[in-house]
Enzyme design. Sequence first.
Site, mmCIF file in Angstrom:
data_model
loop_
_atom_site.group_PDB
_atom_site.id
_atom_site.type_symbol
_atom_site.label_atom_id
_atom_site.label_comp_id
_atom_site.label_asym_id
_atom_site.label_seq_id
_atom_site.Cartn_x
_atom_site.Cartn_y
_atom_site.Cartn_z
ATOM 1 N N TYR A 215 -20.675 -2.793 -19.261
ATOM 2 C CA TYR A 215 -20.171 -1.995 -20.377
ATOM 3 C C TYR A 215 -21.089 -0.801 -20.650
ATOM 4 O O TYR A 215 -20.655 0.351 -20.739
ATOM 5 C CB TYR A 215 -20.042 -2.858 -21.633
ATOM 6 C CG TYR A 215 -19.888 -2.067 -22.910
ATOM 7 C CD1 TYR A 215 -18.705 -1.382 -23.183
ATOM 8 C CD2 TYR A 215 -20.931 -1.986 -23.837
ATOM 9 C CE1 TYR A 215 -18.560 -0.643 -24.355
ATOM 10 C CE2 TYR A 215 -20.794 -1.250 -25.001
ATOM 11 C CZ TYR A 215 -19.610 -0.578 -25.249
ATOM 12 O OH TYR A 215 -19.476 0.164 -26.397
ATOM 13 N N ARG B 29 -30.728 -5.825 -34.954
ATOM 14 C CA ARG B 29 -29.770 -4.744 -34.725
ATOM 15 C C ARG B 29 -29.770 -3.785 -35.909
ATOM 16 O O ARG B 29 -30.163 -4.140 -37.028
ATOM 17 C CB ARG B 29 -28.352 -5.308 -34.525
ATOM 18 C CG ARG B 29 -28.181 -6.153 -33.266
ATOM 19 C CD ARG B 29 -28.300 -5.308 -32.015
ATOM 20 N NE ARG B 29 -28.121 -6.089 -30.797
ATOM 21 C CZ ARG B 29 -29.121 -6.596 -30.073
ATOM 22 N NH1 ARG B 29 -30.380 -6.402 -30.467
ATOM 23 N NH2 ARG B 29 -28.881 -7.258 -28.967
ATOM 24 N N ASP C 272 -2.825 5.312 -28.244
ATOM 25 C CA ASP C 272 -3.353 3.946 -28.189
ATOM 26 C C ASP C 272 -2.387 3.057 -27.420
ATOM 27 O O ASP C 272 -1.173 3.140 -27.607
ATOM 28 C CB ASP C 272 -3.560 3.398 -29.605
ATOM 29 C CG ASP C 272 -4.597 2.289 -29.665
ATOM 30 O OD1 ASP C 272 -4.421 1.269 -28.964
ATOM 31 O OD2 ASP C 272 -5.579 2.446 -30.400
ATOM 32 N N SER D 209 -22.597 4.588 -26.922
ATOM 33 C CA SER D 209 -23.129 3.317 -27.413
ATOM 34 C C SER D 209 -24.643 3.261 -27.277
ATOM 35 O O SER D 209 -25.221 3.829 -26.337
ATOM 36 C CB SER D 209 -22.509 2.169 -26.616
ATOM 37 O OG SER D 209 -23.166 0.952 -26.882
ATOM 38 N N ALA D 210 -25.263 2.547 -28.191
ATOM 39 C CA ALA D 210 -26.707 2.320 -28.108
ATOM 40 C C ALA D 210 -27.086 1.412 -26.950
ATOM 41 O O ALA D 210 -28.264 1.329 -26.589
ATOM 42 C CB ALA D 210 -27.196 1.710 -29.416
ATOM 43 N N ASP E 107 -1.229 4.295 -22.282
ATOM 44 C CA ASP E 107 -2.562 4.070 -21.753
ATOM 45 C C ASP E 107 -3.126 5.349 -21.164
ATOM 46 O O ASP E 107 -2.420 6.070 -20.444
ATOM 47 C CB ASP E 107 -2.493 2.983 -20.663
ATOM 48 C CG ASP E 107 -3.827 2.304 -20.445
ATOM 49 O OD1 ASP E 107 -4.820 3.024 -20.236
ATOM 50 O OD2 ASP E 107 -3.875 1.065 -20.474
ATOM 51 N N VAL F 47 -25.841 -18.692 -32.937
ATOM 52 C CA VAL F 47 -26.872 -17.660 -32.796
ATOM 53 C C VAL F 47 -27.416 -17.730 -31.376
ATOM 54 O O VAL F 47 -27.944 -18.766 -30.959
ATOM 55 C CB VAL F 47 -28.016 -17.870 -33.817
ATOM 56 C CG1 VAL F 47 -29.078 -16.788 -33.643
ATOM 57 C CG2 VAL F 47 -27.476 -17.879 -35.240
ATOM 58 N N LYS G 114 -14.844 -2.842 -24.755
ATOM 59 C CA LYS G 114 -16.163 -2.729 -25.397
ATOM 60 C C LYS G 114 -16.964 -4.030 -25.517
ATOM 61 O O LYS G 114 -17.998 -4.038 -26.188
ATOM 62 C CB LYS G 114 -15.983 -2.138 -26.786
ATOM 63 C CG LYS G 114 -15.149 -3.006 -27.724
ATOM 64 C CD LYS G 114 -15.124 -2.449 -29.140
ATOM 65 C CE LYS G 114 -14.448 -3.411 -30.090
ATOM 66 N NZ LYS G 114 -14.519 -2.976 -31.493
ATOM 67 N N ILE H 93 -13.012 1.320 -35.397
ATOM 68 C CA ILE H 93 -13.635 2.586 -35.789
ATOM 69 C C ILE H 93 -12.594 3.696 -35.802
ATOM 70 O O ILE H 93 -12.593 4.563 -36.678
ATOM 71 C CB ILE H 93 -14.807 2.927 -34.860
ATOM 72 C CG1 ILE H 93 -15.812 1.778 -34.831
ATOM 73 C CG2 ILE H 93 -15.498 4.214 -35.300
ATOM 74 C CD1 ILE H 93 -16.808 1.842 -33.697
ATOM 75 N N GLY I 264 -27.186 -9.844 -20.796
ATOM 76 C CA GLY I 264 -26.930 -8.466 -21.197
ATOM 77 C C GLY I 264 -27.438 -8.107 -22.579
ATOM 78 O O GLY I 264 -27.408 -6.944 -22.967
ATOM 79 N N LYS J 203 -20.567 3.469 -20.182
ATOM 80 C CA LYS J 203 -20.812 4.468 -21.227
ATOM 81 C C LYS J 203 -21.782 5.547 -20.730
ATOM 82 O O LYS J 203 -21.566 6.746 -20.947
ATOM 83 C CB LYS J 203 -21.354 3.801 -22.491
ATOM 84 C CG LYS J 203 -20.339 2.945 -23.236
ATOM 85 C CD LYS J 203 -19.221 3.787 -23.843
ATOM 86 C CE LYS J 203 -18.304 2.984 -24.738
ATOM 87 N NZ LYS J 203 -17.199 3.782 -25.289
#
Length: 351
Positions: A160, A243, A32, A136-137, A66, A229, A96, A13, A307, A164
């Site tokens: 995770y 999603r 980065d 994040s959702a 970092d 899956v 992530k 992203i 999760g 967030k």
Amino acid sequence: MKTIMVTGGAGFIGSHTCLTLLENKFKVIVVDSFQNSSPIALEKVNFLLEKKIINIKNKFKIYKGDIENLNFLEQIFKDTYINQKIDAVIHFAGLKAVSESVRNPLIYWKTNVGGSINLLKVMEKFNCNNLIFSSSATIYSNKEKPPFQENSLKGPLSPYGNTKLTIEKILEDIYKSFPNKWRICNLRYFNPIGAHQSGVIGENPKGSPNNIFPLILNVAASNSRQFEVYGKDWETNDGTCIRDYIHVMDLADGHMTSLNYLLNNPPQFINFNLGTGKGTSVIELIKTFEDINNLRIPYVFSKRRSGDIPIIIADNKKAVEFLKWTPKLNLSDMCKDGWNWKCKNPNGYND
């Protein structure tokens, strides 16, 4: 011309957002570690800008390091402030992968929360008080009925997601202490997939991919025998997880739009969902990918992952209203552009 620091700017992203910012006359400073990204992504961003004859001389600077290193961050601000001020930070940097966070939560707390605290300390020291946080959702509770609104019940199911939500709480505390000073925006986005339409930049996971779309791409390219899956007994129409997939270029545009909103409005703390508002099951995603690209994705069912949440869909009305932002690209575009990236870069940035 505004100067924006982008942490994690070489990531999936981050790189697409850097491109969008530079195309729209922002100066960009990338920070980065390249732990989970490649500097080649930024070279490709430069290549795309040169093709469009956009001059970015002295407008695109890259620092390798970092955000857990406080001295490193301070030095960047010191170097930059000799000639110009950093007007805002877009904060992507962090780990992530949901499943990895379940196996190794301490690394996630150390990197995501610890690194963010370092960043905030340095921002405060240098009076840089405009921040967009990559949230994040996954912070939403599965006890809440989708679509999720920004004020929906929170209850992450993974370390995770917990990191967030914790960072969001830290940011809210900072704003409440200095409400006339800070402009903070949490962007809670859903499932970004696809790639830049040129196929020059895209998603390039290091090691074994954790996200669904790179796994599908690997099967399509015959790098993997079949797609796995996770669960076929979820409470959905076809038994697979649903999603809200969003094209990475729409997401990049959402970051730029949010940035413009923050910089042109009074200090505030605000949350936005960035998603399409449309739910797609795993099976539906596979079928769309097969249809648009005229190929077959063999798949098998396995047990559920720890999760995971059955249905995650955004209510994006707030972003549409406040930011005047709407996703322009659909699921077929995502599947077409993602496959174009994979065909042109079968080994990612390692070609």
